[in-house]
Design an enzyme around this catalytic site. Structure first.
Site, short mmCIF file in Angstrom:
data_model
loop_
_atom_site.label_atom_id
_atom_site.label_comp_id
_atom_site.label_asym_id
_atom_site.label_seq_id
_atom_site.Cartn_x
_atom_site.Cartn_y
_atom_site.Cartn_z
N GLU A 194 -29.71 31.92 89.32
CA GLU A 194 -28.60 31.80 88.71
C GLU A 194 -27.57 33.20 88.48
OE1 GLU A 194 -28.82 30.72 84.43
OE2 GLU A 194 -26.66 29.98 84.41
N GLU A 219 -26.39 41.93 76.50
CA GLU A 219 -27.53 42.67 75.71
C GLU A 219 -28.73 42.35 76.50
OE1 GLU A 219 -25.06 41.15 74.14
OE2 GLU A 219 -23.89 42.94 73.64
N SER A 231 -31.65 26.46 77.15
CA SER A 231 -31.29 26.73 75.64
C SER A 231 -31.76 25.69 74.58
CB SER A 231 -30.01 27.13 75.65
OG SER A 231 -29.63 27.98 76.40
C1 LIG Z 1 -20.57 28.91 79.71
C2 LIG Z 1 -21.94 28.75 79.07
C3 LIG Z 1 -22.71 27.73 79.97
C4 LIG Z 1 -23.91 27.60 79.62
N1 LIG Z 1 -24.60 26.70 80.18
C5 LIG Z 1 -26.07 26.47 79.82
C6 LIG Z 1 -26.80 25.34 80.40
O1 LIG Z 1 -26.19 24.61 81.24
N2 LIG Z 1 -28.01 25.25 79.99
C7 LIG Z 1 -28.86 26.11 79.27
O2 LIG Z 1 -29.89 25.88 79.11
N3 LIG Z 1 -28.02 26.95 78.49
C8 LIG Z 1 -26.54 27.29 78.92
N4 LIG Z 1 -25.72 28.36 78.01
C9 LIG Z 1 -26.37 28.79 77.11
C10 LIG Z 1 -26.91 30.36 77.17
O3 LIG Z 1 -27.98 30.50 78.16
C11 LIG Z 1 -27.22 30.88 75.93
O4 LIG Z 1 -25.94 30.97 75.46
C12 LIG Z 1 -27.65 32.52 76.10
O5 LIG Z 1 -28.66 32.39 76.53
C13 LIG Z 1 -27.69 33.22 74.67
O6 LIG Z 1 -28.32 32.43 73.83
P1 LIG Z 1 -27.62 32.18 72.29
O7 LIG Z 1 -26.12 31.36 72.56
O8 LIG Z 1 -28.81 31.43 71.66
O9 LIG Z 1 -27.31 33.39 71.81
P2 LIG Z 1 -28.59 34.35 70.78
O10 LIG Z 1 -29.70 34.67 71.50
O11 LIG Z 1 -28.68 33.90 69.35
O12 LIG Z 1 -27.61 35.96 70.90
C14 LIG Z 1 -26.73 36.21 69.83
C15 LIG Z 1 -26.33 37.54 70.10
O13 LIG Z 1 -27.54 38.64 69.79
C16 LIG Z 1 -27.82 39.32 71.10
N5 LIG Z 1 -29.09 39.57 71.24
C17 LIG Z 1 -30.16 38.44 71.03
N6 LIG Z 1 -31.40 38.96 71.47
C18 LIG Z 1 -31.10 40.29 71.69
C19 LIG Z 1 -32.05 41.45 71.99
N7 LIG Z 1 -33.33 41.34 72.17
N8 LIG Z 1 -31.48 42.48 72.37
C20 LIG Z 1 -30.10 42.78 72.08
N9 LIG Z 1 -29.23 41.94 71.60
C21 LIG Z 1 -29.96 40.59 71.40
C22 LIG Z 1 -27.17 38.46 72.17
O14 LIG Z 1 -26.97 39.45 73.14
C23 LIG Z 1 -26.06 37.68 71.63
O15 LIG Z 1 -25.00 38.92 71.58
C24 LIG Z 1 -24.67 28.32 78.50
C25 LIG Z 1 -23.98 29.20 77.81
C26 LIG Z 1 -22.44 29.47 78.23
C27 LIG Z 1 -21.58 30.49 77.49
#
Ligand SMILES: Cc1cc2nc3c(=O)[nH]c(=O)nc-3n(C[C@H](O)[C@H](O)[C@H](O)COP(=O)(O)OP(=O)(O)OC[C@H]3O[C@@H](n4cnc5c(N)ncnc54)[C@H](O)[C@@H]3O)c2cc1C
Length: 409
Positions: free
Chosen positions: A259, A394, A144
């Protein structure tokens, strides 16, 4: 196939099936070799060199690694025991039976290890896998970025080739545990001129170097499991790109399946045996609500509890079926479905328990609350992340719609 070259035939009882014989040998070995301090709840190593292991935990890890049972299904030359799926299932059942803890968990044995095994070249397998199997080094995940979460292919961390190494520049976020990790696998952009899915690579990086800075992200709870990981001319060996340069989208997606399968309890790479969905909910709920003849009195809550129990049973059967059908160490798109249903089930359990606990379920700390009550509140909040981490709910639904059901965009 046999663990550490042992021949079961040499002691074989003609009345016993091979699996039964494996079970009895395994049970005997585990009883003799699992130290008391590695049974029941407690410390489970994930390979971090920065976390000191209790003596029994270290001994358990060393004994299991020696036998190839930290990664039971891996080839022996890379630290495994080449167990068949049936033998693996028996091993996990026997570990659970004696309440032994998994000897080693984490992103090494569960995510990057099986990815290297499946998609790495021989040199990479020989250099990385035996150490991963022995728990030598904890791994962080650098996917991310501030502007690339669900839309992961928009990532902008750059890797530029300079002779035999790459120079990395960019910022990763939400890198869980990075402060305590030794290595990180990173998705980087190796060709900015290609379409966004085609110019990405997955590369392994040593975290202890001047070009890497790790900054904890402090949460409301005060804890900092998350970090920002910054690369400023960080160095990665050119031959540590896994699965080919500019092939990182395919490699990175396969790692995500490992994962999600780990979350779902259907990854048979490590010796974790998946997340067990506990079956104590009825007893716990009954501590907080009126009962009539041992049954929850409120018919709506009783129906909700029954549905929850049925779903838990269905989830366990599904895990079993998926493992029985596996043709690799983890499934493909089924990982999204089982991860999602498992996460939703767990969250429903948390919600239902808190609803039953009433005001006892809103305690955070302090007098008047039992420890397991404040723990329930914390667990309820923490497990909200299950439908975000490893890909949001989602995103999983999109994958299931497109890749499993074949629905149009
Ligand atoms: C406990 C935890 C541990 C984590 N550990 C790691 C790690 O070690 N390394 C790492 O790289 N990342 C890590 N993450 C990050 C995680 O992979 C991201 O939070 C996740 O992929 C979502 O990305 P975002 O937070 O940017 O949300 P966004 O992508 O901004 O999403 C926001 C909202 O929009 C919705 N959305 C986005 N796109 C779409 C679509 N195309 N269709 C429908 N809905 C959509 C999502 O479902 C969500 O509800 C971790 C997250 C958590 C909560």
């Amino acid at each position: 196939m046999r663990a550490n070259g042992e021949s079961f035939n040499s002691t074989s009882d003609p009345g016993m099936s091979q699996t039964e014989e494996f079970r009895s040998t395994t049970r005997a070995w585990l009883e003799e070799n699992c130290p008391t301090g590695a049974r029941g709840p407690g410390q489970i190593p994930w390979g971090s060199s920065k976390i000191e292991l209790q003596p029994d935990v270290r001994l358990w890890l060393e004994r299991m690694a020696e036998r190839g049972w930290t990664v039971p299904t891996w080839p022996r030359q890379y630290g495994g025991a080449e167990l068949t799926r049936d033998e693996y299932t028996v091993l996990i059942e026997e570990l659970k039976r004696m309440n032994a803890r998994t000897p080693l968990t984490g992103r090494g044995v569960n995510y990057i290890g099986p990815t290297i095994l499946e998609l790495g070249n021989d040199d990479q397998k020989a250099r990385w896998l035996p150490g991963i199997a022995r728990g030598e080094g904890g791994w962080a995940m650098g996917y991310s970025e501030p502007d690339a979460g669900s839309d992961l292919a928009s990532l902008s961390t750059r890797a530029e080739l300079r002779g035999d190494h790459y120079l990395l520049n960019g910022r990763k976020t939400w890198t869980s545990d990075a402060m305590d990790c030794d290595y990180i696998f990173v998705l980087v952009r190796t060709d900015p001129d290609k379409p966004k899915h085609e110019g990405i690579s997955l590369v392994l990086v040593d975290l202890s170097q001047p070009g890497v800075q790790i900054r904890p992200i402090r949460l409301l709870s005060g804890a900092s499991p998350f970090n920002e990981t910054l690369f400023e001319d960080a160095v990665a060996r050119a031959d540590d790109v896994i699965g080919g340069v500019n092939n990182g989208w395919t490699v990175g997606k396969r790692l995500l399946q490992f994962e999600r399968s780990t979350h779902a309890g259907i990854n048979i790479s490590g010796s974790q045996g998946g997340r067990v969905i506990e079956g104590h909910m009825p007893e716990t709920i009954k501590r907080y609500v009126p009962t009539i003849k041992g049954r929850v009195a409120d018919p709506l809550l009783r129906a909700r509890l029954i549905r929850y129990e049925q779903n838990g049973h269905a989830q366990r059967l599904t895990q079993k079926r998926v493992i029985e059908e596996l043709e690799a160490r983890a499934p493909g798109y089924a990982s999204s479905a089982v991860k999602l249903t498992g996460a939703l089930h767990t969250q429903e359990g948390d919600e239902m328990l808190l609803a039953a606990m009433g005001t006892r379920g809103i305690g955070w700390q302090g007098e008047g609350f039992e420890r397991d009550e404040t723990e329930a509140t914390r667990t309820w909040l923490r497990q909200k992340s299950l439908t975000i981490a490893g890909g949001t709910k989602e995103v999983q639904l999109n994958i299931i719609a497109k890749r499993v059901l074949g629905l149009p965009d």
